[in-house]
Design an enzyme around this catalytic site. Structure first.
Site, PDB file in Angstrom:
ATOM      1  N   ARG A  38       0.908  -1.239   0.061  1.00  0.00           N
ATOM      2  CA  ARG A  38       0.190  -0.260  -0.019  1.00  0.00           C
ATOM      3  C   ARG A  38       0.791   1.319   0.502  1.00  0.00           C
ATOM      4  O   ARG A  38       0.534   2.246  -1.618  1.00  0.00           O
ATOM      5  CB  ARG A  38      -1.097  -0.502   1.235  1.00  0.00           C
ATOM      6  N   ASP A  39       1.781   1.261   0.696  1.00  0.00           N
ATOM      7  CA  ASP A  39       2.700   2.304   0.886  1.00  0.00           C
ATOM      8  C   ASP A  39       3.533   2.558   0.299  1.00  0.00           C
ATOM      9  O   ASP A  39       3.805   3.442  -0.848  1.00  0.00           O
ATOM     10  CB  ASP A  39       3.626   3.121   1.985  1.00  0.00           C
ATOM     11  N   HIS A  77       2.896   4.501  12.470  1.00  0.00           N
ATOM     12  CA  HIS A  77       3.169   4.659  11.146  1.00  0.00           C
ATOM     13  C   HIS A  77       4.244   5.496  11.245  1.00  0.00           C
ATOM     14  O   HIS A  77       4.127   7.021  11.375  1.00  0.00           O
ATOM     15  CB  HIS A  77       2.207   4.196  10.357  1.00  0.00           C
ATOM     16  N   HIS A 132       7.515   7.466   8.531  1.00  0.00           N
ATOM     17  CA  HIS A 132       8.300   7.658   7.582  1.00  0.00           C
ATOM     18  C   HIS A 132       9.617   8.456   7.468  1.00  0.00           C
ATOM     19  O   HIS A 132      10.147   8.247   8.789  1.00  0.00           O
ATOM     20  CB  HIS A 132       8.066   8.690   6.671  1.00  0.00           C
ATOM     21  N   HIS A 169       3.244   4.394  -4.298  1.00  0.00           N
ATOM     22  CA  HIS A 169       3.358   5.429  -4.228  1.00  0.00           C
ATOM     23  C   HIS A 169       4.624   5.694  -4.360  1.00  0.00           C
ATOM     24  O   HIS A 169       4.677   6.071  -5.956  1.00  0.00           O
ATOM     25  CB  HIS A 169       3.535   6.571  -3.415  1.00  0.00           C
ATOM     26  N   SER A 217       3.070  11.230   8.963  1.00  0.00           N
ATOM     27  CA  SER A 217       2.469  11.019   7.555  1.00  0.00           C
ATOM     28  C   SER A 217       4.119  11.584   7.115  1.00  0.00           C
ATOM     29  O   SER A 217       4.583  11.623   6.004  1.00  0.00           O
ATOM     30  CB  SER A 217       1.533  11.330   6.999  1.00  0.00           C
ATOM     31  N   TYR A 231       3.814  15.797   3.527  1.00  0.00           N
ATOM     32  CA  TYR A 231       3.180  14.602   2.650  1.00  0.00           C
ATOM     33  C   TYR A 231       4.316  14.067   2.225  1.00  0.00           C
ATOM     34  O   TYR A 231       4.849  14.255   1.276  1.00  0.00           O
ATOM     35  CB  TYR A 231       2.341  15.508   2.625  1.00  0.00           C
TER      36      TYR A 231
END
Length: 337
Positions: free
Chosen positions: A12-13, A193, A195, A16, A166, A284
């Site tokens: 899913r991520d 979550h 990044h 991108h 995010s 983001y």
């Protein structure tokens, strides 16, 4: 031994970084590898969630429902999660995802907009899904506001509430403060979550667990937006060293990362100058590729675009701003010169 649930978001991520071009074969191979590794949950959908395939966010190469169905056929005892952002995904998308095989829904909103998630969370519970509230861009609100928003999620029926970094902008002590506050004020389980834009994804994940988080996200080889997420296989090894039980087979999760995911990655998932600036300016992570395209089109420095986006506190759904800012920077330079 303390138990931690690791949820893998590669499918899913990672969408991108893959420009939403996962093939059915790639999804099947990753799903088989994650099943063998005994991953409890993994997420499959467009990078911007159900319904994200569009001109604004990028069209999926393969219909996400077909990808979810393919993953379901391969996943064995693992369960499939889907992300849905109210306003992008509608209730019908969630119903169709359940028919395709989804067992968990993560309903995502901007960190100050949990009030738009009520209908989706109610529906998720009615459909019998494990239901998660996902507070994105958590660096943009003080802890007191995050607690208020989490209470809204809880009142709608969320069973787990995520602090979602995010932009990869949070520092470990900020993660710990936010997770600890949620742990004190809501009865749900807490998730985190990350990044990796500031190279802090794993450190922040550990800080979250120390503060009480019991669900954490990762992606194989860090495949995700911006500089990617906490690296799943590394996280599993570190948790094992620390004495946490994940239930995941380390060698198998290393194998799927290196033998399946690494060969199809479009670029090394490293911290570039631009992704570093995303974490530094709080932008983001999914804006990265849009920004690179706009910088090339208008012949401007992508870091200047990202800094302006950070100043404007742009959020997901405002991708149109990126080209506008690039054009303004280019026009300004022409005027000065």
């Amino acid at each position: 031994m303390k138990k931690i649930t690791v949820l893998d978001v590669t499918l899913r991520d990672g969408s991108h970084s893959m420009r939403h071009a996962f093939t059915e074969q790639q999804v099947r191979e990753v799903a088989r590898g994650l099943r063998k590794a005994k991953m409890k949950y993994f997420e499959v959908s467009h990078g911007d969630g159900l319904g994200g395939s569009s001109l604004q966010y990028g069209f999926s190469k393969v219909d996400e429902l077909k990808l979810i169905e393919a993953a379901r056929e391969e996943c064995g005892d693992s369960a499939i999660s889907v992300l849905i952002l109210p306003g992008i995904g509608v209730k019908e998308d969630l119903k169709n995802a359940v028919k395709a095989g989804a067992k968990m829904a993560r309903v995502a909103t901007h960190v100050t907009e949990a009030d738009v998630a009520g209908q989706h969370i109610y529906l998720s519970r009615e459909l019998g899904l494990k239901t998660v509230g996902f507070l994105m861009m958590a660096h943009m609100a003080p802890t007191s506001v995050i607690v208020e928003q989490a209470k809204l999620f809880e009142s709608y029926g969320a069973e787990i509430i995520y602090v979602t970094d995010s932009a990869g902008a949070l520092l470990p002590h900020e993660v710990k403060e936010r997770v600890a506050a949620l742990k004190s004020h809501v009865s749900c389980e807490i998730g985190f979550h990350a990044h990796n834009n500031l190279s802090l994804a794993l450190a922040n994940t550990l800080a979250a667990v120390e503060a009480g988080a019991t669900y954490v996200d990762g992606s194989l080889r860090c495949l995700g937006a911006g500089s990617g997420n906490t690296q799943t296989e590394v996280m599993v090894a570190v948790f094992d060293r620390l004495g946490y039980e994940t239930g995941i087979d380390l060698y198998s999760v290393i194998d799927v990362a290196n033998e399946v995911v690494a060969p199809f990655m479009p670029r090394p998932q490293e911290i570039t100058g631009s992704s570093l600036i995303m974490g530094y300016a709080g932008v983001y992570s999914s804006f990265l590729l849009f920004t690179q395209e706009a910088a090339k089109k208008y012949n401007v420095d992508e870091r200047e675009i990202l800094v302006e986006l950070g100043k404007m506190k742009a959020v997901g759904g405002q991708e149109d701003l990126i080209a506008e800012i690039a054009r303004e920077i280019a026009n300004h330079k022409q005027t000065v010169n």
